[in-house]
Design a protein around this motif. Sequence first.
Motif, PDB file in Angstrom:
ATOM      1  N   PRO A   1       0.764  -1.340   0.053  1.00 23.62           N
ATOM      2  CA  PRO A   1       0.001   0.052  -0.023  1.00 23.62           C
ATOM      3  C   PRO A   1       0.786   1.249  -0.014  1.00 23.62           C
ATOM      4  N   ARG A   2       2.043   1.080   0.802  1.00 21.39           N
ATOM      5  CA  ARG A   2       2.689   2.322   0.785  1.00 21.39           C
ATOM      6  C   ARG A   2       3.287   2.652  -0.751  1.00 21.39           C
ATOM      7  N   GLY A   3       3.398   1.536  -1.568  1.00 22.54           N
ATOM      8  CA  GLY A   3       3.729   1.862  -2.992  1.00 22.54           C
ATOM      9  C   GLY A   3       2.830   2.440  -3.791  1.00 22.54           C
ATOM     10  N   CYS A   4       1.281   2.209  -3.811  1.00 19.91           N
ATOM     11  CA  CYS A   4       0.578   2.795  -4.160  1.00 19.91           C
ATOM     12  C   CYS A   4       0.329   4.308  -3.711  1.00 19.91           C
ATOM     13  N   LEU A   5       0.486   4.504  -2.433  1.00 23.35           N
ATOM     14  CA  LEU A   5       0.583   5.999  -1.892  1.00 23.35           C
ATOM     15  C   LEU A   5       1.734   6.921  -2.827  1.00 23.35           C
ATOM     16  N   ALA A   6       2.943   6.140  -3.043  1.00 23.61           N
ATOM     17  CA  ALA A   6       4.103   6.627  -3.476  1.00 23.61           C
ATOM     18  C   ALA A   6       3.870   7.107  -5.067  1.00 23.61           C
ATOM     19  N   LEU A   7       3.114   6.046  -5.748  1.00 24.47           N
ATOM     20  CA  LEU A   7       2.809   6.244  -7.212  1.00 24.47           C
ATOM     21  C   LEU A   7       1.860   7.465  -7.387  1.00 24.47           C
ATOM     22  N   ALA A   8       0.862   7.531  -6.530  1.00 25.64           N
ATOM     23  CA  ALA A   8      -0.147   8.503  -6.654  1.00 25.64           C
ATOM     24  C   ALA A   8       0.458   9.903  -6.296  1.00 25.64           C
ATOM     25  N   SER A   9       1.325  10.056  -5.382  1.00 25.64           N
ATOM     26  CA  SER A   9       2.084  11.383  -4.934  1.00 25.64           C
ATOM     27  C   SER A   9       2.981  11.672  -6.277  1.00 25.64           C
ATOM     28  N   ALA A  10       3.729  10.819  -6.697  1.00 23.46           N
ATOM     29  CA  ALA A  10       4.480  11.192  -7.786  1.00 23.46           C
ATOM     30  C   ALA A  10       3.863  11.510  -8.884  1.00 23.46           C
ATOM     31  N   ALA A  11       2.862  10.771  -9.186  1.00 28.96           N
ATOM     32  CA  ALA A  11       2.060  11.122 -10.348  1.00 28.96           C
ATOM     33  C   ALA A  11       1.401  12.426 -10.105  1.00 28.96           C
ATOM     34  N   GLN A  12       1.211  13.143  -9.137  1.00 32.02           N
ATOM     35  CA  GLN A  12       0.544  14.276  -8.784  1.00 32.02           C
ATOM     36  C   GLN A  12       1.754  15.392  -8.991  1.00 32.02           C
ATOM     37  N   ALA A  13       2.901  15.139  -8.569  1.00 30.97           N
ATOM     38  CA  ALA A  13       3.986  16.091  -9.013  1.00 30.97           C
ATOM     39  C   ALA A  13       4.502  15.891 -10.484  1.00 30.97           C
ATOM     40  N   TYR A  14       4.322  14.722 -11.082  1.00 33.58           N
ATOM     41  CA  TYR A  14       4.591  14.679 -12.512  1.00 33.58           C
ATOM     42  C   TYR A  14       3.776  15.290 -13.389  1.00 33.58           C
ATOM     43  N   ALA A  15       2.520  15.539 -12.954  1.00 31.95           N
ATOM     44  CA  ALA A  15       1.365  16.278 -13.749  1.00 31.95           C
ATOM     45  C   ALA A  15       1.788  17.721 -13.626  1.00 31.95           C
ATOM     46  N   ALA A  16       2.140  18.299 -12.329  1.00 27.72           N
ATOM     47  CA  ALA A  16       2.581  19.492 -12.130  1.00 27.72           C
ATOM     48  C   ALA A  16       3.667  20.175 -12.813  1.00 27.72           C
ATOM     49  N   THR A  17       4.614  19.291 -13.211  1.00 30.81           N
ATOM     50  CA  THR A  17       5.760  19.460 -13.955  1.00 30.81           C
ATOM     51  C   THR A  17       5.297  19.818 -15.270  1.00 30.81           C
ATOM     52  N   ASP A  18       4.362  19.392 -15.831  1.00 32.28           N
ATOM     53  CA  ASP A  18       3.580  19.441 -17.171  1.00 32.28           C
ATOM     54  C   ASP A  18       2.721  20.456 -17.232  1.00 32.28           C
ATOM     55  N   GLY A  19       2.538  21.427 -16.206  1.00 31.90           N
ATOM     56  CA  GLY A  19       1.542  22.476 -16.006  1.00 31.90           C
ATOM     57  C   GLY A  19       0.092  21.976 -16.017  1.00 31.90           C
ATOM     58  N   ARG A  20      -0.094  20.906 -15.488  1.00 34.03           N
ATOM     59  CA  ARG A  20      -1.451  20.446 -15.475  1.00 34.03           C
ATOM     60  C   ARG A  20      -2.151  20.271 -13.947  1.00 34.03           C
ATOM     61  N   THR A  21      -3.379  20.425 -13.761  1.00 33.04           N
ATOM     62  CA  THR A  21      -3.650  20.606 -12.718  1.00 33.04           C
ATOM     63  C   THR A  21      -4.595  19.294 -12.185  1.00 33.04           C
ATOM     64  N   PHE A  22      -4.257  18.191 -13.139  1.00 39.78           N
ATOM     65  CA  PHE A  22      -4.991  17.003 -13.044  1.00 39.78           C
ATOM     66  C   PHE A  22      -4.019  15.741 -13.347  1.00 39.78           C
ATOM     67  N   VAL A  23      -4.216  14.675 -12.666  1.00 40.83           N
ATOM     68  CA  VAL A  23      -3.305  13.297 -13.120  1.00 40.83           C
ATOM     69  C   VAL A  23      -4.110  12.376 -14.093  1.00 40.83           C
ATOM     70  N   THR A  24      -3.258  11.978 -15.221  1.00 41.23           N
ATOM     71  CA  THR A  24      -3.900  11.343 -16.194  1.00 41.23           C
ATOM     72  C   THR A  24      -3.436   9.693 -16.106  1.00 41.23           C
ATOM     73  N   PRO A  25      -3.953   8.776 -16.794  1.00 40.09           N
ATOM     74  CA  PRO A  25      -3.407   7.492 -16.572  1.00 40.09           C
ATOM     75  C   PRO A  25      -1.913   7.389 -17.278  1.00 40.09           C
ATOM     76  N   ASP A  26      -1.478   8.242 -18.199  1.00 38.43           N
ATOM     77  CA  ASP A  26      -0.456   8.115 -18.752  1.00 38.43           C
ATOM     78  C   ASP A  26       0.641   8.505 -17.812  1.00 38.43           C
ATOM     79  N   ASP A  27       0.373   9.352 -16.961  1.00 34.46           N
ATOM     80  CA  ASP A  27       1.299   9.954 -15.837  1.00 34.46           C
ATOM     81  C   ASP A  27       1.651   8.779 -15.057  1.00 34.46           C
ATOM     82  N   VAL A  28       0.593   7.728 -14.723  1.00 34.87           N
ATOM     83  CA  VAL A  28       0.914   6.470 -13.956  1.00 34.87           C
ATOM     84  C   VAL A  28       1.533   5.631 -14.834  1.00 34.87           C
TER      85      VAL A  28
END
Length: 329
Positions: free
Chosen positions: A263-290
């Motif tokens: 479950p820690r890995g799931c949390l890590a992937l979700a948090s990383a995806a949020q930061a990854y989306a922000a680096t692209d200037g987006r306010t939302f996460v997409t499946p491609d980020d995951v």
Amino acid sequence: MPELPASYEDVAWFAAQTESIVRNVERLIRGKRGVVQLAVTCLAAEGHLLINDVPGVGKTSLAKAIAGSIHGGAMRRIQCTPDLLPTDITGVSIWNEQTNLFEFRPGPAFANVLLADEVNRASPKTQSALLEVMEERQVTIDGQTHPVPRPFLVIATQNPVEHGGTYDLPEAQIDRFMARLEMGFPDRDAEVDMVLSRASGHSVQDLRPVITAADVWRMITIARRVHLERPVVEYIIEIARATRPRSESRLGVSPELRLGVSPRGCLALASAAQAYAATDGRTFVTPDDVKALAPYVLGHRLLLRPEAELNGATAESILGRILASARVP
């Protein structure tokens, strides 16, 4: 009161700061923009980073360049050796004869960026000293709990090909790293530029800070507010469940695995995806980020059966099959 979602102005500022750090690090690390961006994504998600590769490809330089790009933050380095003690990392209580009291002397862990170089050379007892601080951002000495500064990031390096005088990282510690990256060799032109740059006297010490520790903390808070739709979260969970033995996943479970994503890995992937989306200037996460981050965030959490390794299976190939069969929302 729930936090407001990240605004377009927030993520635009976030993306600009990310680009500033990446450009600064690229002055030293040539031809590895993707690796540098992933490392900065970990920083913005306040996740720990394990850089795993052969000697001489720039693992330590990358870690020092990221730390050197932050102004006003404390960076500490520990050179891991077999004789390193746990108190050499966390600190120690010392008796003060003048006050007749024990005084706590903080160790290198009390920093914003802690560089643990060649972490697999430290003994298991010393490696265990990192478990609490990596997960809970605190250390406990003589029954007293001491929080470390925030933001707090551990960047560890290890050499996977040399085994003399090294100790394998336990699964409990590996699971605390948000991502594992490999530098790889630079391409021809990047290597030429690197040699010419070094011949001109350029080094890590020449890098100037481009962002403050307060700005890094603002990036972390913005990343946490990037929108994460429930279907995307269910997509993350379904990928993780397909790696777990005895799990009732719709995708089936790979028989080649004996330990899957926690479950820690799931949390890590979700948090990383949020930061990854922000680096692209987006306010939302997409499946491609995951999908883009899954190999780096989940790969090191998988433990293969010995017979699967003998047959040439890898965590990356198994994850690739799972991602190919998972239904994209």
